[in-house]
Design a protein around this motif. Structure first.
Motif, short mmCIF file in Angstrom:
data_model
loop_
_atom_site.label_atom_id
_atom_site.label_comp_id
_atom_site.label_asym_id
_atom_site.label_seq_id
_atom_site.Cartn_x
_atom_site.Cartn_y
_atom_site.Cartn_z
N ARG B 494 0.83 -1.20 0.00
CA ARG B 494 0.00 0.00 0.00
C ARG B 494 0.87 1.25 0.00
NH1 ARG B 494 -3.38 -2.53 3.28
NH2 ARG B 494 -5.46 -2.89 2.43
N LEU B 495 1.92 1.21 0.82
CA LEU B 495 2.79 2.38 0.92
C LEU B 495 3.44 2.68 -0.42
CD1 LEU B 495 4.20 4.54 2.59
CD2 LEU B 495 5.96 2.87 3.17
N LEU B 496 3.96 1.63 -1.07
CA LEU B 496 4.64 1.82 -2.36
C LEU B 496 3.65 2.34 -3.40
CD1 LEU B 496 7.41 1.45 -3.68
CD2 LEU B 496 6.61 -0.77 -4.53
N ASN B 502 1.87 9.45 -6.19
CA ASN B 502 2.06 10.84 -5.80
C ASN B 502 3.50 11.30 -5.97
OD1 ASN B 502 -0.68 11.73 -4.52
ND2 ASN B 502 -0.28 9.67 -3.77
N VAL B 503 4.11 10.88 -7.07
CA VAL B 503 5.54 11.18 -7.26
C VAL B 503 5.80 12.68 -7.38
CG1 VAL B 503 6.21 8.97 -8.21
CG2 VAL B 503 5.29 10.74 -9.72
N ARG B 504 4.77 13.46 -7.72
CA ARG B 504 5.03 14.89 -7.93
C ARG B 504 5.03 15.67 -6.61
NH1 ARG B 504 6.32 15.45 -12.62
NH2 ARG B 504 5.32 14.37 -14.36
N GLN B 505 4.53 15.03 -5.55
CA GLN B 505 4.51 15.74 -4.27
C GLN B 505 5.91 15.81 -3.68
OE1 GLN B 505 1.64 14.28 -1.52
NE2 GLN B 505 -0.09 14.74 -2.85
N ARG B 506 6.17 16.89 -2.97
CA ARG B 506 7.47 17.01 -2.28
C ARG B 506 7.25 16.75 -0.80
NH1 ARG B 506 9.55 22.56 -5.09
NH2 ARG B 506 9.53 21.78 -7.24
N GLY B 507 7.44 17.79 0.03
CA GLY B 507 7.31 17.60 1.48
C GLY B 507 5.92 17.15 1.88
N GLU B 508 4.92 17.57 1.10
CA GLU B 508 3.55 17.26 1.50
C GLU B 508 3.23 15.77 1.38
OE1 GLU B 508 3.27 19.32 -2.60
OE2 GLU B 508 4.61 19.22 -0.88
N ILE B 509 4.16 15.00 0.75
CA ILE B 509 3.93 13.56 0.65
C ILE B 509 3.81 12.94 2.05
CG2 ILE B 509 6.40 12.91 0.59
CD1 ILE B 509 3.54 11.25 -1.38
N LEU B 510 4.51 13.54 3.03
CA LEU B 510 4.46 12.99 4.39
C LEU B 510 3.04 13.07 4.95
CD1 LEU B 510 7.79 14.38 5.92
CD2 LEU B 510 7.39 12.34 4.52
N LYS B 511 2.38 14.21 4.69
CA LYS B 511 1.00 14.37 5.16
C LYS B 511 0.07 13.42 4.41
CE LYS B 511 1.20 19.11 6.78
NZ LYS B 511 1.21 20.47 6.29
N THR B 512 0.36 13.28 3.11
CA THR B 512 -0.46 12.39 2.29
C THR B 512 -0.40 10.96 2.83
OG1 THR B 512 0.04 13.76 0.38
CG2 THR B 512 -0.86 11.58 -0.08
N VAL B 513 0.82 10.50 3.16
CA VAL B 513 0.98 9.13 3.67
C VAL B 513 0.25 8.98 5.01
CG1 VAL B 513 2.63 7.44 4.56
CG2 VAL B 513 3.16 8.72 2.47
N LEU B 514 0.48 9.96 5.91
CA LEU B 514 -0.12 9.86 7.24
C LEU B 514 -1.65 9.83 7.15
CD1 LEU B 514 0.89 9.67 10.14
CD2 LEU B 514 0.49 12.13 10.35
N ALA B 515 -2.18 10.68 6.24
CA ALA B 515 -3.64 10.71 6.07
C ALA B 515 -4.14 9.36 5.58
CB ALA B 515 -4.02 11.82 5.10
N ASP B 516 -3.35 8.74 4.66
CA ASP B 516 -3.77 7.45 4.12
C ASP B 516 -3.70 6.36 5.19
OD1 ASP B 516 -4.78 6.30 1.67
OD2 ASP B 516 -2.97 5.02 1.71
N VAL B 517 -2.69 6.45 6.05
CA VAL B 517 -2.55 5.47 7.15
C VAL B 517 -3.74 5.63 8.11
CG1 VAL B 517 -1.19 4.86 9.18
CG2 VAL B 517 -0.06 5.23 6.98
N HIS B 520 -6.75 4.21 6.59
CA HIS B 520 -6.70 2.75 6.70
C HIS B 520 -7.14 2.29 8.09
CE1 HIS B 520 -5.26 -1.33 5.99
NE2 HIS B 520 -4.64 -1.26 7.16
N ALA B 521 -6.69 3.04 9.11
CA ALA B 521 -7.03 2.69 10.50
C ALA B 521 -8.54 2.81 10.73
CB ALA B 521 -6.29 3.59 11.48
N ALA B 522 -9.18 3.62 9.93
CA ALA B 522 -10.65 3.77 9.96
C ALA B 522 -11.17 4.01 11.37
CB ALA B 522 -11.32 2.55 9.34
N GLY B 523 -10.61 5.03 12.00
CA GLY B 523 -11.14 5.41 13.30
C GLY B 523 -10.41 4.79 14.47
#
Lengths: 97, 676
Positions: B494-496, B502-517, B520-523
């Motif tokens: 999933r991470l990969l 989202n290869v075009r994202q720079r620093g904001e990729i970290l927020k993108t990943v955390l939001a996706d995690v 996934h945790a769904a609450g």
């Protein structure tokens, strides 16, 4: 910058070619002479972009024509100019065809 | 803990003291009540005894007096000597006859009678109310009358007089001195108190004036013995009744029974209430203390978390003037403090070390171990030692005295910012993701053991080379091991996938990943610290920098240069950049008073972007601080000023302004990766 004018009856058409920015705005300002035309059409098909220096001229021309009961129309606006016009709210107050 | 125990002891002691005080108060209260009751009873009893004894004696004396009357009416001679004989016979002290005028006309006491120069004693005329009362026997108010034992009005001797009426008018009178009174009463009256009981086991003692016991309530009794006044173990009172000392006495023990029962019952009830209240209070206090402790622990954990977070570099971009690479990192801590960390720093000229690590375990111990490990690695790395040696030494230091077998997994890379060469060591950590161009893949190498796990390990390094635009993404297992409600982990795939999309994202990729995690945790609560770091290699930028004159000619030249430099940029973006630049140029030449100014253009790759840096030495002017114009006004009301800066703000991102060394430095950029 190139400025061409064409008069047909009471309608004056001014065609501008080239960027409108700090450097070229004085030149455009000098070319915006309306005489006793009732209707002025500004054709900016050949203007790739326009900075606020150009916007100022559009606004003063618009106000001047309105003051003498005439009409000031802008035609053939390129997307990049259109973007600036809409960001600044000018798209709503100017007469753009 | 000690403070808590001593608090408990203090509470218990004060509760007991309060209890004892209330019981003592209750005891004193009941004690004084029972004493008051006892004396009231004694007084009542004494009054009864006085009435009883007086009545008995009076009755007895009236009988004697009537005996005397009978004898005299039957013809007993009434001369003085005969009356004296009659008195002796009747065991009284005196016998007198009074006439209807109140005069003593016959008496065994010659001194009462009329004689030479002396009138007879007259009851009506006597200066004595008790004596006057005897006149009631003459005027018919009573048929008999008894005086109390008292000092006699005629001659001052102590006597008790009793009279009975006389048929021919007047009355007969007998008088008894103390001795006679006692001998008479002793045999008939005093013993009637023997069976009286006062307040349970108390009673009455009657003695002679010299203290010999005449009547006693105790068995065996003390009659005939010398009486001693009762001591402190009795409530008692002595009074004289008709010459007899009378003692009414109640043993305190007996009076105290009621008090003791009351106090005992109160103590029992209060004790039960106290135990109940103590249990309740104890319960409440325990709950309160537990909450305090929980809050304290939560506060300490929060502080530990703060300390941990503040130990990590947290200003981004960390090297604002660095154009060759950038770093973005974040740590999202779980509820419980954990042992994650990230770090980055220059180790030598042109070399930057990046590290992400995860200490085994949780809580404050893990956080402390993390600080230790972080410091060890940094201080070793900054001496310029090779990375493998840094890890080998750090491992030895962490193994030393590590009785808790805490270990730390880490991935560290030393990056040559000029060449893109990256030397790295993996101590049991998750493999990072490398992005080359727009392709992402895990950088999997054979890991070395975690730090602190095993002594004597020699760490190996691997290496790769990044091209301009490439990036490497480091993370801890909190990312990939976040479960969803069904227990399925977020996972490497999933991470990969997310990074690849989202290869075009720079620093904001970290927020993108955390939001996706989190999605996934769904609450569900975040299970572990989520730590991420991304290092992007930009390479040497294509910089065009020129200085211009503060004139329209200068601007014209700058526009030409900029137009040329923006050749590779898509047309629309190019127009936006030219407009925005023109606005700034206009400000410089018209308003700033600058003597010189310059423009530099930097191109960026992966994602693509352009940054303009415009510098002038004019008066300080922060375009970002200007108010925006109202773009909703009608044409007549619109002014033409202020629009330029507004356009810049609307079309450029990011825009930053700095005043440094007397220069206005405006940076504005535009990414256009998504416009290819």
């Amino acid at each position: 910058m190139e400025i061409k004018t064409k008069s047909e009856g009471s309608t004056l058409t001014i065609s501008v070619s080239g960027r409108v920015d700090t450097v070229t705005a004085p030149e455009l300002e000098a070319g915006l002479k309306f005489g006793d035309a009732k209707c002025v059409v500004l054709d900016i098909a050949e203007v790739p972009y326009m900075s606020s220096a150009g916007l100022r001229l559009l606004l003063t021309s618009h106000k001047a024509m309105l003051a003498k009961g005439g009409e000031f129309k802008i035609v053939n606006v390129q997307p990049s100019v259109s973007e600036v016009l809409s960001i600044t709210g000018f798209a709503d107050i100017l007469n753009i065809a | 803990m000690t403070a808590r125990r001593s608090l408990n002891v203090k509470v218990a002691v004060s509760v007991l003291v309060a209890f004892a005080a209330s019981m003592a108060f209750s005891w004193f209260l009941h004690n004084s009540l029972s004493e008051r009751d006892a004396y009231a009873l004694i007084d009542r009893t004494f009054a009864n005894a006085r009435a009883e004894l007086t009545d008995c004696i009076n009755e007895r004396l009236v009988v004697q007096c009537m005996e005397a009357r009978e004898r005299l009416e039957d013809g007993h001679p009434d001369d003085t000597a005969s009356l004296q004989a009659l008195a002796r016979e009747l065991r009284v002290s005196e016998v007198s006859i009074v006439d209807d005028k109140g005069d003593i006309v016959r008496s065994s006491v010659p001194g009462y009678l009329a004689g030479p120069g002396r009138k007879a004693f007259n009851f009506a005329a006597a200066d004595d109310k008790d004596a006057n009362k005897m006149m009631g026997l003459i005027d018919g108010r009573y048929t008999e009358y008894c005086q109390p034992y008292r000092s006699n009005a005629a001659n001052g001797n102590w006597r008790k007089f009793v009279g009975v009426w006389r048929r021919e008018g007047g009355f007969f009178e007998i008088g008894l001195d103390g001795k006679a009174l006692q001998s008479l009463a002793r045999s008939t009256c005093v013993d009637r108190f023997r069976n009286w009981r006062v307040g349970g086991s108390g009673g009455i003692v009657v003695t002679t004036p010299t203290g010999l016991v005449l009547s006693d309530y105790e068995e065996p009794n003390r009659e005939g013995t010398q009486f001693h006044e009762p001591g402190g173990s009795f409530y008692w009172k002595r009074g004289d009744i008709e010459t007899f000392p009378v003692y009414v006495m109640i043993p305190k023990m007996s009076a105290a029974v009621q008090r003791d029962v009351l106090v005992g019952a109160t103590a029992l009830l209060n004790g039960a209430a106290l135990v109940f209240v103590a249990l309740l209070v104890g319960f409440v206090i325990a709950a309160f203390v537990r909450r305090q402790i929980r809050e304290q622990e939560a506060k300490e954990l929060a502080m530990a978390k703060d300390i941990q977070l503040s130990a990590l570099p947290n200003v981004f971009p960390p090297f604002p003037d660095e154009t060759r690479f950038d770093i973005m990192a974040s740590m999202a801590t779980a509820k419980e403090v954990g042992g994650d960390f990230y770090d980055f720093y220059f180790t030598a000229q042109g070399r930057v070390l990046v590290i992400v690590a995860d200490v085994s375990g949780k809580g404050v111990p893990a956080a402390m171990f993390m600080m230790h490990a972080k410091t060890l690695i940094k201080s070793a790395a900054q001496t310029g030692k090779p990375l493998a040696q840094v890890f080998t030494e750090a491992n030895e230091a962490l193994c030393e005295g590590n009785s808790s077998c805490t270990f730390v997994t880490a991935w560290a890379g030393e990056f040559n910012v000029n060449t893109g060469h990256l030397t790295f060591v993996n101590a049991g950590h998750n493999p990072p993701v490398v992005r080359r161009g727009s392709h992402c893949e895990y950088l999997k190498t054979r890991p070395s053991p975690a730090l602190g796990a095993m002594e004597g390990v020699t760490y190996r390094v691997d290496d790769i080379t990044l091209e301009p635009g490439d990036a490497i993404y480091l993370y801890t297992d909190g990312i990939v091991e976040q479960p969803d409600p069904s227990g399925e982990l977020y996972g490497e795939d999933r991470l990969l996938g997310l990074l690849s999309r989202n290869v075009r994202q720079r620093g904001e990729i970290l927020k993108t990943v955390l939001a996706d995690v989190h999605r996934h945790a769904a609450g569900a609560e975040q299970a572990d610290d989520c730590t991420q770091l991304v290092l992007r290699y930009r390479g040497e930028p294509d910089v065009v920098e020129h200085e211009y004159a503060p004139t329209l000619e200068g601007v014209a030249k700058a526009v030409d240069d900029l137009t040329a430099a923006l050749e590779p940029v898509p047309e629309r973006v190019r127009a936006q950049l030219l407009v925005a630049a023109d606005e700034i140029f206009a400000n410089i030449v018209h308003y700033s008073g600058a003597t010189r100014w310059s423009l530099s253009v930097e191109h960026d790759h992966h994602p693509d972007g352009v940054r303009l840096v415009i510098t002038d030495d004019g008066k300080p002017f922060d375009p970002l601080a200007q108010r925006d114009p109202d773009t909703t006004l009608a044409a007549e009301d619109r002014a033409a000023g202020g629009l330029g800066i507004f356009i810049v703000k609307k079309t450029m991102s990011p825009v930053t302004y700095k005043r440094r060394n007397g220069l206005n430095i405006l940076k504005m950029g535009r990414d256009y990766g998504d416009q290819d």
